[in-house]
Write a protein that holds these residues in place. Sequence first.
Motif, short mmCIF file in Angstrom:
data_model
loop_
_atom_site.label_atom_id
_atom_site.label_comp_id
_atom_site.label_asym_id
_atom_site.label_seq_id
_atom_site.Cartn_x
_atom_site.Cartn_y
_atom_site.Cartn_z
N SER A 133 -0.32 10.95 2.65
CA SER A 133 -0.50 11.75 3.87
C SER A 133 -1.16 13.08 3.56
CB SER A 133 0.85 11.97 4.54
OG SER A 133 1.66 12.77 3.74
N PRO B 20 5.26 9.46 0.21
CA PRO B 20 6.71 9.37 0.22
C PRO B 20 7.18 8.16 -0.55
CG PRO B 20 5.83 8.64 2.31
CD PRO B 20 4.66 8.97 1.45
N THR C 211 -11.68 2.67 6.96
CA THR C 211 -10.26 2.72 7.30
C THR C 211 -9.70 4.13 7.14
OG1 THR C 211 -9.57 2.18 5.08
CG2 THR C 211 -9.91 0.34 6.57
N SER D 13 -5.64 5.87 4.64
CA SER D 13 -5.89 5.69 6.06
C SER D 13 -5.00 6.57 6.92
CB SER D 13 -5.72 4.24 6.46
OG SER D 13 -4.40 3.85 6.22
N MET D 14 -3.92 7.06 6.36
CA MET D 14 -3.07 7.92 7.18
C MET D 14 -3.04 9.35 6.70
SD MET D 14 0.16 6.02 8.58
CE MET D 14 0.13 4.28 8.56
N GLU E 293 7.08 14.90 6.72
CA GLU E 293 6.06 14.31 5.86
C GLU E 293 5.08 15.39 5.42
OE1 GLU E 293 4.42 11.11 4.08
OE2 GLU E 293 6.08 10.96 5.48
N HIS F 267 0.82 -1.20 0.00
CA HIS F 267 0.00 0.00 0.00
C HIS F 267 0.86 1.25 0.00
CE1 HIS F 267 -3.20 -2.75 0.99
NE2 HIS F 267 -4.07 -1.80 0.76
N THR F 268 0.36 2.23 -0.71
CA THR F 268 1.02 3.53 -0.70
C THR F 268 0.26 4.42 0.27
OG1 THR F 268 1.72 3.33 -2.95
CG2 THR F 268 1.54 5.54 -2.08
N VAL F 269 0.98 4.88 1.25
CA VAL F 269 0.30 5.65 2.28
C VAL F 269 0.36 7.13 1.94
CG1 VAL F 269 0.28 6.25 4.68
CG2 VAL F 269 0.80 3.94 4.01
N ARG G 261 0.80 19.56 11.78
CA ARG G 261 1.49 20.19 12.91
C ARG G 261 1.23 21.68 12.93
NH1 ARG G 261 7.42 17.49 12.64
NH2 ARG G 261 6.75 15.34 12.99
N SER H 248 -3.32 12.96 6.74
CA SER H 248 -3.44 13.82 7.91
C SER H 248 -3.95 15.21 7.55
CB SER H 248 -2.12 13.90 8.67
OG SER H 248 -1.09 14.25 7.80
N ASP I 270 -3.68 4.31 -0.38
CA ASP I 270 -4.41 4.12 0.87
C ASP I 270 -4.48 5.44 1.61
OD1 ASP I 270 -5.18 1.70 2.89
OD2 ASP I 270 -4.47 3.49 3.92
N GLY J 250 1.84 15.72 4.66
CA GLY J 250 0.59 15.97 5.37
C GLY J 250 0.85 16.35 6.82
N GLU J 251 1.89 15.77 7.38
CA GLU J 251 2.19 16.01 8.79
C GLU J 251 2.60 17.47 8.99
OE1 GLU J 251 1.37 13.91 10.88
OE2 GLU J 251 2.19 14.87 12.66
N SER K 233 13.50 9.38 2.05
CA SER K 233 12.27 9.29 1.28
C SER K 233 12.03 10.60 0.55
CB SER K 233 11.10 9.00 2.22
OG SER K 233 11.01 10.01 3.18
#
Lengths: 474, 345
Positions: free
Chosen positions: B20, B38, B103, B75-76, B130, B16-18, B137, B78, B73, B132-133, B45
């Motif tokens: 963000s 990433p 999910t 699911s993460m 990252e 899966h490609t996460v 933040r 953000s 994916d 999205g992070e 990365s």
Amino acid sequence: MAEEQNPQQVILTKLKNSFYNSADFVAKPISWWENEVAILCFYSSIVNKSDVERIMYFFKNNLRDDSLYWGESVYTTVIPLDEKQLAKFLCDGETIVVRLKTKEMIRITLPEMAYRQTEEPASEHVIQGSREGLVENFEVNVSLIRKRIKSHKLVVKQKYIGNETHTTISYLYMEQLVDQEALQLIEERLDKINIDLFYSTGQLADYLEDSVWSPFPQLLKTERPDRIIASLHEGKIAIISDLSTTALIGPTSFFSFYQTPDDFNGRVITGSFYRMLRIFSFILAVFLPAFYIAIVSFHFEILPLELSNQIKSDIENIPYRPILEAVILEMTIELIREASIRLPTAVGQTIGIVGGLVIGDAIVSAGLVSNMMVIVVAFTAIASFVVPSTEMNASIRFLRFPFMILASFFGFLGIAFGAIILLIHLLNLTSLKRPYMSPIIPFNPKAIHKIFFRTPFFKPAKHPKSFSPKEDGK
Amino acid sequence: MLLLAGCWDERLYKDHTVVSLVGIEGTLGEMKGYFAYPEVQTGNSEVTIIESEGIETRELRLNADLKVEQTIDLSMMSTLLISEDTAKDGINKYLDVFYRDPTNSLTAFLVLVEGDVKDYMEASKSWTTEAGEYFARFIRSKEEVSVVPHRTVQTASSILFSEGIDLVLPYMVLKDEDKKRPELGGVGLFSNGKFTGRVLEPDQSKFLGLLLQERGRKIKYSALYNDQPLSFTILNVGKTRKIQSPTQVKMDYKLKIEIEEFSDTGLRDVKKISEIEDFIEEKITEEIYNVLNILQEEKCDALGLGNDFRVKKPEVFDENWHETFSNLDIQVNVKAEILKTGLIH
């Protein structure tokens, strides 16, 4: 003269024949008082010969059989001749003088069997406290325990097990404190044992345990006398044998496997902390690899984003699924462990280094397993070795495999189902018909803090009891 | 039951490609989506951005899937960046795909952006964190000081489905020349699920934060008091709302205040303190009225007064609530209490 010698000669040949002319079997005629002739027989390998000689000298010169109890002393006793028993006594290391005239035998109980000096038990190290451990000798073991409980309430009972080996098994308990039902159960089960060859406490445990097929040990094995007396004082029963340094203690609860004498030798707060740490390590050791597998194959969304990149880059180039990866590593660790036990200490360490460092590093750079998996498995291994009992440690290391498989098939749901089954099993389990999970089930709110905290000694005014002895003797 | 979750449901992490950070722009019919994820190349990365087109958001995602070797994916995720145009069209129909999948991350932040979404996505390549992070933040730290309210996919959706409260979302702008550092432009106001185009400046949005009063937030404020700099933090807000008549609402705010900076001496003097309290009350009341005026102009009921009316004066609450809201007579009464004065007197 020749006519007189005949009966001795007959008996001598008969004796030697019945002992199959064993090389270390000695049987010879000696002259006893006045003109009387007696036959002396013993196994030269298991008798303390010089002491026997001294006692015989004393008998011959100072005693006559005209007084009552003339032959009774600390080492000696006189009984009527009985050929069957004769063989048994000889095998126990006694020296027998057969008086042909009166058909009596004088037993001189001075065996000299090989045994070690007491040493610190290798499997149960403590930092502080007693360093004495049981040895392979009944008398020494009982003396180690009697030394600590100077009370006539400490009862030692004996049983012989093994039709050929004829091994002495003794069980100890504190009269008035002991759990009577468990005691009866042990006696019943000991009576039922019918084997020819008896050589280890493991055999005994199989006969005494309630469920042999459970992965959890139901009798506590220990080599520490201080642990034994603590258990005896709680109304438990200890079984020691002549040929192993391990004592079996029952009935036991799951949580006693997580206690060590160190808890009580140290301070209250630190003792409590380490006790909690050990309970936590159980959870870690059983569930951590399964948890990791479930995350990377089902529920990776719960990873924090910062960590997820690292993990992703780690596992991206691993050719197979996480479960295989985990099994490879777990097997490596089990192999290393198994190899280092069988080898001498010096080589064992080398194996540890080769296995741990070299394989660990190479296996990652070769791309067979991921860094993360190495961390998880290493962590688990360390956590599983925290358990003070070697037996429980083995059970825990075994338990994580079914959980890993469940996790790889069903994710967290699988772990949850596995945990439920494990709990049901633990709650069903009994040790000598006493609940294994006590004091959680049956719930005993007064005792439950003892799982996690080591309470100060002055505090419990009541008698500590993990089960309910009839009378707590105050 | 065990079989319902067998290994056929397995989602191997490495397949899966996460993603963000997701950005959407355009309106129904012709939409563009951006997905940042990433890509790991020996150790470090790099952010890769997938661009896809489609008629609606679900299709964006499906089309994006065609361009990656692994499964996309969310699911993460953000942060979800939404362009102004999309937001003006009414945000609800675009969000559906993000909260329907179990999910998917419900705690992703929603951020409005000015101009091209692509610029913001591209900017993420230059950050060490990252993609999205970074936004997450950013928003989280601004939430701490109450500049932006806490709005995630989950909370925003529940607000969108409620008729008695309107959404406000953080609004970001890209002002610098390199187009690398997005900054907070303020808080975008929504009316009836549609972006009004009006943005509250960060200075003002603080007081929106005060009105919304979320727990654990601190509001910092500075002013000049008799030509002396005076900074203070509002530690705690106690509020009561009273609907006095169908057209009048009274709001009482009790503020607990810590003085951060005040160079004039005499803070031990009770009289002086009450003088400062009066000054603060006056200042804050003024600011609050400013914000309320803007909200009423834009018919943005961010305070959820509609829900109050619905309960207490149901006859007032109808389809024309937003009109009613803009004509409401809102009275604010602020009471300040200085609790801490700092070390130096």
